[in-house]
Design an enzyme around this catalytic site. Structure first.
Site, PDB file in Angstrom:
ATOM      1  NE  ARG A   1      40.074 -22.386  -6.897  1.00 59.18           N
ATOM      2  CZ  ARG A   1      40.267 -22.647  -5.607  1.00 59.18           C
ATOM      3  NH1 ARG A   1      39.235 -22.693  -4.776  1.00 59.18           N
ATOM      4  NH2 ARG A   1      41.478 -22.868  -5.152  1.00 59.18           N
ATOM      5  CD  GLU A  28      29.415  -4.627 -29.853  1.00 55.61           C
ATOM      6  OE1 GLU A  28      28.784  -3.596 -29.511  1.00 55.61           O
ATOM      7  OE2 GLU A  28      28.931  -5.764 -29.764  1.00 55.61           O
ATOM      8  CD  GLU A  36      28.072  -0.510 -27.883  1.00 56.00           C
ATOM      9  OE1 GLU A  36      28.901   0.301 -27.420  1.00 56.00           O
ATOM     10  OE2 GLU A  36      27.834  -1.612 -27.336  1.00 56.00           O
ATOM     11  CD  GLU A  65      13.498  -4.073 -29.715  1.00 46.92           C
ATOM     12  OE1 GLU A  65      12.647  -3.587 -28.955  1.00 46.92           O
ATOM     13  OE2 GLU A  65      13.693  -3.663 -30.885  1.00 46.92           O
TER      14      GLU A  65
END
Length: 198
Positions: free
Chosen positions: A40, A95, A99, A141
């Site tokens: 797998r 986040e 963002e 960045e």
């Protein structure tokens, strides 16, 4: 649901195939329920979060971001991966701020999704955020994205038309639709149930 022992595979050995800046790919040798062995190959992932940011006027915080594997700009909910040792809610707060520039007064854990179960162990935690206040984005960045707002009806229309194909955003739209209809409820305590907390 009953026992699933007749379906389980037992790991026997592991070979590392790739350890990059972002991706970690391994090949496991497993013993099948029949007793035979198979391999797998899959991606190990630290986990991630997605944030459904709810503005006071009912609109949703969305992003447009270029995704290189598909060579397309995608419409998505804000999301990102967990840093080492970082909790799920801490990651969601970070986040959203990095963002979009938004901070939230209230948080509700909705659930989890496994976006690519055939070839990755990634789990994405789904968070709702409300009581949003705007601030300055802190993009990484090399990170370029547009932030905009959309109504729930616009989101549903984009999901229906195929303008949105990102699986986490589609699942977020499902959650939102059920919360808005009253079929599903949210606990705005900002905590995760013990059964799912990392």
């Amino acid at each position: 649901m009953g026992s699933d022992t007749h379906l389980r595979e037992v790991p026997v050995a592991r070979t590392e195939l790739l350890k990059g800046h972002f991706l970690h790919v391994v090949r496991d040798t497993v013993q099948l329920p029949s007793g035979r062995e198979a391999t797998r190959e899959y991606v190990l992932h630290p986990g991630a979060v997605m944030v459904i940011g709810w503005l006071d006027d009912g609109r949703l915080v969305m992003e447009r971001q270029y995704r290189h594997p598909l060579r397309e700009v995608m419409v998505e909910f804000p999301a990102g991966k967990l840093d080492a040792g970082e909790g799920s809610l801490a990651c969601a707060r970070r986040e959203l701020l990095e963002e979009t520039g938004y901070s939230a007064r209230e948080w509700a854990f909705a659930g989890r999704l496994a976006p690519t179960i055939a070839y990755s162990d990634e789990i994405i935690d789904i968070w709702f955020a409300r009581g949003l206040s705007a601030g300055e984005r802190q993009l990484d960045e090399g990170e370029f994205l547009d932030v905009f707002s959309a109504t729930p009806d616009e989101l549903q229309a984009w999901c229906r038309s195929g303008a949105i194909i990102d699986c986490k955003t589609l699942v977020g739209a499902l959650w939102l639709q059920n919360v808005l209809s009253g079929a599903w409820t949210l606990d705005w305590s900002g905590t995760m149930p013990p059964a799912v907390a990392r």
